[in-house]
Design a protein around this motif. Structure first.
Motif, PDB file in Angstrom:
ATOM      1  N   UNK A 151       0.818  -1.205   0.000  1.00 29.18           N
ATOM      2  CA  UNK A 151       0.000   0.000   0.000  1.00 29.18           C
ATOM      3  C   UNK A 151       0.852   1.256   0.000  1.00 29.18           C
ATOM      4  N   UNK A 152       0.465   2.233  -0.819  1.00 32.80           N
ATOM      5  CA  UNK A 152       0.896   3.600  -0.581  1.00 32.80           C
ATOM      6  C   UNK A 152       0.054   4.123   0.579  1.00 32.80           C
ATOM      7  N   UNK A 153       0.627   5.014   1.355  1.00 34.64           N
ATOM      8  CA  UNK A 153      -0.106   5.499   2.524  1.00 34.64           C
ATOM      9  C   UNK A 153      -1.049   6.626   2.102  1.00 34.64           C
ATOM     10  N   UNK A 154      -2.007   6.264   1.264  1.00 41.28           N
ATOM     11  CA  UNK A 154      -3.013   7.205   0.790  1.00 41.28           C
ATOM     12  C   UNK A 154      -4.274   6.988   1.615  1.00 41.28           C
ATOM     13  N   UNK A 155      -4.488   7.866   2.588  1.00 43.64           N
ATOM     14  CA  UNK A 155      -5.592   7.636   3.522  1.00 43.64           C
ATOM     15  C   UNK A 155      -6.959   7.765   2.861  1.00 43.64           C
ATOM     16  N   UNK A 156      -7.051   8.535   1.775  1.00 45.05           N
ATOM     17  CA  UNK A 156      -8.319   8.592   1.048  1.00 45.05           C
ATOM     18  C   UNK A 156      -8.715   7.204   0.546  1.00 45.05           C
ATOM     19  N   UNK A 157      -7.708   6.434   0.125  1.00 45.47           N
ATOM     20  CA  UNK A 157      -7.984   5.101  -0.411  1.00 45.47           C
ATOM     21  C   UNK A 157      -8.107   4.053   0.690  1.00 45.47           C
ATOM     22  N   UNK A 158      -7.361   4.207   1.765  1.00 42.92           N
ATOM     23  CA  UNK A 158      -7.378   3.207   2.843  1.00 42.92           C
ATOM     24  C   UNK A 158      -8.555   3.379   3.789  1.00 42.92           C
ATOM     25  N   UNK A 160     -11.672   3.277   5.860  1.00 44.16           N
ATOM     26  CA  UNK A 160     -12.831   2.388   5.988  1.00 44.16           C
ATOM     27  C   UNK A 160     -12.713   1.115   5.151  1.00 44.16           C
ATOM     28  N   UNK A 161     -11.487   0.763   4.740  1.00 44.81           N
ATOM     29  CA  UNK A 161     -11.275  -0.533   4.099  1.00 44.81           C
ATOM     30  C   UNK A 161     -10.868  -1.542   5.168  1.00 44.81           C
ATOM     31  N   UNK A 162     -10.845  -2.816   4.817  1.00 41.19           N
ATOM     32  CA  UNK A 162     -10.380  -3.814   5.771  1.00 41.19           C
ATOM     33  C   UNK A 162      -9.149  -4.521   5.227  1.00 41.19           C
ATOM     34  N   UNK A 163      -8.155  -4.685   6.104  1.00 45.14           N
ATOM     35  CA  UNK A 163      -6.867  -5.269   5.745  1.00 45.14           C
ATOM     36  C   UNK A 163      -6.566  -6.378   6.738  1.00 45.14           C
ATOM     37  N   UNK A 164      -6.313  -7.561   6.233  1.00 42.99           N
ATOM     38  CA  UNK A 164      -6.006  -8.691   7.109  1.00 42.99           C
ATOM     39  C   UNK A 164      -4.607  -8.564   7.676  1.00 42.99           C
ATOM     40  N   UNK A 165      -4.484  -8.768   8.972  1.00 45.76           N
ATOM     41  CA  UNK A 165      -3.201  -8.673   9.633  1.00 45.76           C
ATOM     42  C   UNK A 165      -2.815  -9.977  10.295  1.00 45.76           C
ATOM     43  N   UNK A 166      -1.753  -9.899  11.104  1.00 47.28           N
ATOM     44  CA  UNK A 166      -1.267 -11.084  11.810  1.00 47.28           C
ATOM     45  C   UNK A 166      -2.097 -11.280  13.077  1.00 47.28           C
ATOM     46  N   UNK A 167      -3.274 -11.843  12.895  1.00 47.85           N
ATOM     47  CA  UNK A 167      -4.159 -12.058  14.033  1.00 47.85           C
ATOM     48  C   UNK A 167      -5.155 -10.953  14.244  1.00 47.85           C
ATOM     49  N   UNK A 168      -5.192  -9.958  13.353  1.00 45.88           N
ATOM     50  CA  UNK A 168      -6.094  -8.831  13.494  1.00 45.88           C
ATOM     51  C   UNK A 168      -6.728  -8.500  12.145  1.00 45.88           C
ATOM     52  N   UNK A 169      -7.873  -7.832  12.208  1.00 39.23           N
ATOM     53  CA  UNK A 169      -8.413  -7.148  11.042  1.00 39.23           C
ATOM     54  C   UNK A 169      -8.167  -5.663  11.272  1.00 39.23           C
ATOM     55  N   UNK A 170      -7.497  -4.999  10.335  1.00 37.90           N
ATOM     56  CA  UNK A 170      -7.173  -3.586  10.453  1.00 37.90           C
ATOM     57  C   UNK A 170      -8.117  -2.782   9.568  1.00 37.90           C
ATOM     58  N   UNK A 171      -8.741  -1.756  10.146  1.00 40.42           N
ATOM     59  CA  UNK A 171      -9.638  -0.868   9.403  1.00 40.42           C
ATOM     60  C   UNK A 171      -9.136   0.564   9.606  1.00 40.42           C
ATOM     61  N   UNK A 172      -8.340   1.091   8.676  1.00 42.46           N
ATOM     62  CA  UNK A 172      -7.808   2.445   8.835  1.00 42.46           C
ATOM     63  C   UNK A 172      -8.910   3.507   8.771  1.00 42.46           C
ATOM     64  N   UNK A 173      -8.668   4.601   9.516  1.00 40.91           N
ATOM     65  CA  UNK A 173      -9.585   5.738   9.530  1.00 40.91           C
ATOM     66  C   UNK A 173      -8.783   6.990   9.206  1.00 40.91           C
TER      67      UNK A 173
END
Length: 210
Positions: A151-158, A160-173
């Motif tokens: 990912x580029x750190x483009x918060x407009x794109x990230x 309210x999306x969901x990203x699978x992590x190492x034991x977590x679901x990450x939802x950037x705001x």
């Protein structure tokens, strides 16, 4: 589920390694909320997301109030703004210490406090991580997923999306001061969708995929 602790503020008794706060401010804004929560909201530092006077994350500032309003909309928060009652939600910062007005944390400051944040995050052991803003999102994606390089750190794109992590679901705001159009509604809808799903299966799925 066994309760981790019933303490609401600083449930694990963390002690910050430095105090550079202004005289009327709290030395640090500790993690706050339901220590048995499934949802962990992660901000940057008190000067951005609030709490230097109240001692509670996501109070006082425009960004803090906007995040709190989202939590209220989905049923995580109730009660007064300066001391909300939280259920199934925990709040903390990657940099907990208060700084003099106008100062911002250095890379060294973030590095010094990283172990405190990490210890609390792992003790809470939430299913869903909700980093707020670019700095917190970058840190969470680097440390708790294997996918930062994708990912580029483009918060407009990230946002309210969901990203699978190492034991977590990450939802950037995206930081609320940068919200426009339907950004508020997007994160509320995403949280409602997660709540309506069997999200407690997330940890197993995320561990397999991440």
């Amino acid at each position: 589920m066994q309760n981790v602790t019933d303490r609401t503020s600083n449930p694990f008794g963390l002690e910050p390694p430095f105090d550079r706060s202004d005289p009327d401010d709290r030395p640090a804004v500790f993690g706050y909320g339901d220590a048995n929560a499934d949802f962990h909201v992660i901000g940057d530092y008190p000067g951005v997301h609030g709490g230097e006077s109240t001692g509670i994350p996501f109070t006082e500032t425009e960004s803090g109030h906007a995040i709190q309003d989202v939590l209220r909309a989905v049923g995580f928060a109730s009660g007064p703004r300066d001391e909300p009652v939280l259920e199934n939600c925990f709040l903390s910062y990657i940099h907990m210490c208060s700084l003099p007005d106008g100062d911002v944390p250095t890379d060294e400051d973030y590095a010094t406090l990283e172990r405190f944040f990490d210890a609390e995050l792992r003790a809470i052991n939430a299913h869903i991580l909700l980093p707020v803003g670019a700095r917190a999102t970058d840190h969470v994606l680097r440390e708790y997923t294997t996918q930062r390089r994708r990912f580029d750190l483009e918060m407009d794109e990230l946002h309210a999306t969901d990203i699978r992590g190492r034991g977590f679901l990450v939802v950037p705001i995206k930081d609320p001061v940068e919200w426009y159009d339907d950004d508020r509604e997007a994160i509320i809808s995403q949280l409602e969708a997660i709540l309506d799903s069997d999200y407690r299966q997330t940890k197993g799925v995320a561990t397999t995929v991440g």
